[in-house]
Design a protein around this motif. Structure first.
Motif, PDB file in Angstrom:
ATOM      1  N   VAL A  44     -59.341 -47.707 -63.587  1.00  0.00           N
ATOM      2  CA  VAL A  44     -58.580 -47.849 -62.343  1.00  0.00           C
ATOM      3  C   VAL A  44     -59.487 -48.532 -61.333  1.00  0.00           C
ATOM      4  O   VAL A  44     -60.584 -48.037 -61.045  1.00  0.00           O
ATOM      5  CB  VAL A  44     -58.131 -46.483 -61.801  1.00  0.00           C
ATOM      6  CG1 VAL A  44     -57.294 -46.661 -60.530  1.00  0.00           C
ATOM      7  CG2 VAL A  44     -57.350 -45.705 -62.862  1.00  0.00           C
ATOM      8  N   PRO A  45     -59.065 -49.678 -60.768  1.00  0.00           N
ATOM      9  CA  PRO A  45     -59.943 -50.393 -59.835  1.00  0.00           C
ATOM     10  C   PRO A  45     -59.989 -49.743 -58.468  1.00  0.00           C
ATOM     11  O   PRO A  45     -59.073 -49.005 -58.087  1.00  0.00           O
ATOM     12  CB  PRO A  45     -59.298 -51.783 -59.771  1.00  0.00           C
ATOM     13  CG  PRO A  45     -57.851 -51.540 -60.033  1.00  0.00           C
ATOM     14  CD  PRO A  45     -57.804 -50.407 -61.030  1.00  0.00           C
ATOM     15  N   PRO A  46     -61.048 -50.011 -57.706  1.00  0.00           N
ATOM     16  CA  PRO A  46     -61.124 -49.508 -56.340  1.00  0.00           C
ATOM     17  C   PRO A  46     -59.940 -49.990 -55.511  1.00  0.00           C
ATOM     18  O   PRO A  46     -59.372 -51.053 -55.753  1.00  0.00           O
ATOM     19  CB  PRO A  46     -62.442 -50.100 -55.819  1.00  0.00           C
ATOM     20  CG  PRO A  46     -63.257 -50.348 -57.047  1.00  0.00           C
ATOM     21  CD  PRO A  46     -62.264 -50.747 -58.103  1.00  0.00           C
ATOM     22  N   GLY A  47     -59.576 -49.168 -54.526  1.00  0.00           N
ATOM     23  CA  GLY A  47     -58.486 -49.527 -53.623  1.00  0.00           C
ATOM     24  C   GLY A  47     -57.154 -48.928 -53.985  1.00  0.00           C
ATOM     25  O   GLY A  47     -56.220 -48.954 -53.187  1.00  0.00           O
ATOM     26  N   CYS A  48     -57.035 -48.382 -55.196  1.00  0.00           N
ATOM     27  CA  CYS A  48     -55.790 -47.752 -55.644  1.00  0.00           C
ATOM     28  C   CYS A  48     -55.846 -46.245 -55.397  1.00  0.00           C
ATOM     29  O   CYS A  48     -56.911 -45.670 -55.224  1.00  0.00           O
ATOM     30  CB  CYS A  48     -55.572 -47.977 -57.137  1.00  0.00           C
ATOM     31  SG  CYS A  48     -55.329 -49.687 -57.621  1.00  0.00           S
ATOM     32  N   ALA A  49     -54.675 -45.620 -55.428  1.00  0.00           N
ATOM     33  CA  ALA A  49     -54.590 -44.173 -55.599  1.00  0.00           C
ATOM     34  C   ALA A  49     -54.307 -43.911 -57.070  1.00  0.00           C
ATOM     35  O   ALA A  49     -53.673 -44.726 -57.741  1.00  0.00           O
ATOM     36  CB  ALA A  49     -53.474 -43.597 -54.734  1.00  0.00           C
ATOM     37  N   ALA A  50     -54.787 -42.781 -57.587  1.00  0.00           N
ATOM     38  CA  ALA A  50     -54.562 -42.437 -58.990  1.00  0.00           C
ATOM     39  C   ALA A  50     -54.215 -40.959 -59.097  1.00  0.00           C
ATOM     40  O   ALA A  50     -54.888 -40.111 -58.503  1.00  0.00           O
ATOM     41  CB  ALA A  50     -55.790 -42.753 -59.836  1.00  0.00           C
ATOM     42  N   ILE A  51     -53.154 -40.679 -59.844  1.00  0.00           N
ATOM     43  CA  ILE A  51     -52.748 -39.306 -60.130  1.00  0.00           C
ATOM     44  C   ILE A  51     -52.599 -39.189 -61.640  1.00  0.00           C
ATOM     45  O   ILE A  51     -51.870 -39.980 -62.252  1.00  0.00           O
ATOM     46  CB  ILE A  51     -51.425 -38.926 -59.422  1.00  0.00           C
ATOM     47  CG1 ILE A  51     -51.593 -38.993 -57.894  1.00  0.00           C
ATOM     48  CG2 ILE A  51     -50.977 -37.522 -59.829  1.00  0.00           C
ATOM     49  CD1 ILE A  51     -51.300 -40.304 -57.279  1.00  0.00           C
ATOM     50  N   VAL A  52     -53.305 -38.243 -62.248  1.00  0.00           N
ATOM     51  CA  VAL A  52     -53.242 -38.023 -63.694  1.00  0.00           C
ATOM     52  C   VAL A  52     -52.579 -36.674 -63.936  1.00  0.00           C
ATOM     53  O   VAL A  52     -52.963 -35.670 -63.321  1.00  0.00           O
ATOM     54  CB  VAL A  52     -54.640 -38.054 -64.333  1.00  0.00           C
ATOM     55  CG1 VAL A  52     -54.566 -37.688 -65.806  1.00  0.00           C
ATOM     56  CG2 VAL A  52     -55.290 -39.422 -64.140  1.00  0.00           C
ATOM     57  N   ILE A  53     -51.569 -36.648 -64.826  1.00  0.00           N
ATOM     58  CA  ILE A  53     -50.860 -35.413 -65.157  1.00  0.00           C
ATOM     59  C   ILE A  53     -51.076 -35.124 -66.632  1.00  0.00           C
ATOM     60  O   ILE A  53     -50.717 -35.937 -67.492  1.00  0.00           O
ATOM     61  CB  ILE A  53     -49.349 -35.515 -64.849  1.00  0.00           C
ATOM     62  CG1 ILE A  53     -49.128 -35.812 -63.352  1.00  0.00           C
ATOM     63  CG2 ILE A  53     -48.624 -34.234 -65.227  1.00  0.00           C
ATOM     64  CD1 ILE A  53     -48.820 -37.217 -63.051  1.00  0.00           C
ATOM     65  N   ALA A  54     -51.666 -33.964 -66.931  1.00  0.00           N
ATOM     66  CA  ALA A  54     -51.936 -33.570 -68.315  1.00  0.00           C
ATOM     67  C   ALA A  54     -51.044 -32.383 -68.660  1.00  0.00           C
ATOM     68  O   ALA A  54     -51.419 -31.234 -68.433  1.00  0.00           O
ATOM     69  CB  ALA A  54     -53.414 -33.212 -68.487  1.00  0.00           C
ATOM     70  N   LEU A  55     -49.852 -32.664 -69.172  1.00  0.00           N
ATOM     71  CA  LEU A  55     -48.939 -31.584 -69.509  1.00  0.00           C
ATOM     72  C   LEU A  55     -49.329 -30.901 -70.814  1.00  0.00           C
ATOM     73  O   LEU A  55     -49.404 -29.684 -70.893  1.00  0.00           O
ATOM     74  CB  LEU A  55     -47.505 -32.121 -69.616  1.00  0.00           C
ATOM     75  CG  LEU A  55     -46.839 -32.574 -68.316  1.00  0.00           C
ATOM     76  CD1 LEU A  55     -45.448 -33.108 -68.612  1.00  0.00           C
ATOM     77  CD2 LEU A  55     -46.783 -31.434 -67.319  1.00  0.00           C
ATOM     78  N   ASP A  56     -49.553 -31.697 -71.861  1.00  0.00           N
ATOM     79  CA  ASP A  56     -49.730 -31.143 -73.207  1.00  0.00           C
ATOM     80  C   ASP A  56     -51.088 -31.427 -73.841  1.00  0.00           C
ATOM     81  O   ASP A  56     -51.426 -30.819 -74.850  1.00  0.00           O
ATOM     82  CB  ASP A  56     -48.642 -31.677 -74.139  1.00  0.00           C
ATOM     83  CG  ASP A  56     -47.245 -31.336 -73.639  1.00  0.00           C
ATOM     84  OD1 ASP A  56     -47.017 -30.157 -73.313  1.00  0.00           O
ATOM     85  OD2 ASP A  56     -46.396 -32.237 -73.575  1.00  0.00           O
ATOM     86  N   SER A  57     -51.837 -32.371 -73.296  1.00  0.00           N
ATOM     87  CA  SER A  57     -53.136 -32.700 -73.890  1.00  0.00           C
ATOM     88  C   SER A  57     -54.119 -33.092 -72.801  1.00  0.00           C
ATOM     89  O   SER A  57     -53.725 -33.531 -71.718  1.00  0.00           O
ATOM     90  CB  SER A  57     -52.996 -33.821 -74.922  1.00  0.00           C
ATOM     91  OG  SER A  57     -52.422 -34.966 -74.350  1.00  0.00           O
ATOM     92  N   ALA A  58     -55.403 -32.928 -73.107  1.00  0.00           N
ATOM     93  CA  ALA A  58     -56.464 -33.131 -72.126  1.00  0.00           C
ATOM     94  C   ALA A  58     -56.919 -34.584 -72.072  1.00  0.00           C
ATOM     95  O   ALA A  58     -56.652 -35.375 -72.977  1.00  0.00           O
ATOM     96  CB  ALA A  58     -57.654 -32.232 -72.447  1.00  0.00           C
ATOM     97  N   CYS A  59     -57.606 -34.933 -70.995  1.00  0.00           N
ATOM     98  CA  CYS A  59     -58.263 -36.234 -70.901  1.00  0.00           C
ATOM     99  C   CYS A  59     -59.548 -36.078 -70.109  1.00  0.00           C
ATOM    100  O   CYS A  59     -59.804 -35.042 -69.501  1.00  0.00           O
ATOM    101  CB  CYS A  59     -57.347 -37.288 -70.283  1.00  0.00           C
ATOM    102  SG  CYS A  59     -56.865 -36.965 -68.582  1.00  0.00           S
ATOM    103  N   ARG A  60     -60.357 -37.118 -70.157  1.00  0.00           N
ATOM    104  CA  ARG A  60     -61.630 -37.135 -69.438  1.00  0.00           C
ATOM    105  C   ARG A  60     -61.605 -38.230 -68.381  1.00  0.00           C
ATOM    106  O   ARG A  60     -60.924 -39.240 -68.539  1.00  0.00           O
ATOM    107  CB  ARG A  60     -62.791 -37.371 -70.406  1.00  0.00           C
ATOM    108  CG  ARG A  60     -63.010 -36.246 -71.400  1.00  0.00           C
ATOM    109  CD  ARG A  60     -64.263 -36.491 -72.239  1.00  0.00           C
ATOM    110  NE  ARG A  60     -64.069 -37.623 -73.148  1.00  0.00           N
ATOM    111  CZ  ARG A  60     -63.644 -37.500 -74.398  1.00  0.00           C
ATOM    112  NH1 ARG A  60     -63.347 -36.318 -74.894  1.00  0.00           N
ATOM    113  NH2 ARG A  60     -63.499 -38.567 -75.164  1.00  0.00           N
TER     114      ARG A  60
END
Length: 196
Positions: A124-140
């Motif tokens: 994700v480049p600078p200047g953006c907003a980011a929202i990550v949703i992990a319903l069923d599996s994980a991420c890093r």
């Protein structure tokens, strides 16, 4: 370092709709500029109208929703991001029962919204907003240039209102439904001399 906030989905208050057709959990907002929420749509009925707002919906669970306004028809299908005008008086019909929808609302013409499953490493480049949703599996997640890292477990979500430096997100494992990443990117203002 970007301000990274990881929370449990269960910690977010549930707000009933005014028309009684469902409930909403607001995950993140940025003033009047944008809002990200998860809604449980439980019955047919009118969608709330939001003038000067662009909406993007992504069905997390359920078979679909059909939105109608006069001759216009919008179909919300599972696992597909669909953008539509929030100022239109849409009437919703559920396809074979209730749905769970991820909804993103932004000031019309000012942002570009994307929703993607996290199946490979994504920057994700600078200047953006980011929202990550992990319903069923994980991420890093990590900021490689400064060594910040962490994880988002099933049932959690991450909010970064403003990405300050490149942010990497990647699946922790494969098999279950992948986490989702929402990016909200400001659209450059047009100048009087622009040909576009």
């Amino acid at each position: 370092m970007s301000a990274i906030d990881v929370r449990a989905l269960s910690s977010v208050p549930v707000e009933p709709w005014r028309n009684g057709g469902g409930v909403t959990q607001t995950l993140a907002t940025h003033g009047t500029e944008w809002r990200v929420s998860v809604a449980q749509v439980e019955r047919d009925g009118p969608y709330s109208r939001f003038d000067s707002i662009a909406r993007v919906s992504f069905l997390l669970r359920g078979k679909g929703v059909t939105l109608r306004h006069r001759a216009s028809v919008i179909r919300l299908a599972p696992l597909t991001a669909v953008e539509y005008d929030g100022g239109t008086e849409w009437d919703a019909t559920l396809v074979d029962g209730p749905v769970t929808a991820l909804n993103i609302m932004t000031a019309a013409g000012r942002y570009r919204t994307t929703v993607n499953p996290i199946v490979v490493a994504t920057i994700v480049p600078p200047g953006c907003a980011a929202i990550v949703i992990a319903l069923d599996s994980a991420c890093r997640y990590s900021e490689p240039d400064i060594g910040t890292d962490g994880s988002i477990q099933p049932g959690q979500f991450m909010i970064v209102i403003s990405v300050d430096r490149p942010l990497r997100v990647e699946p922790a494992h494969h098999g279950a439904a992948p986490p989702l990443i929402v990016t909200i990117e400001p659209v450059p203002a047009r100048t009087p001399d622009s040909n576009f």
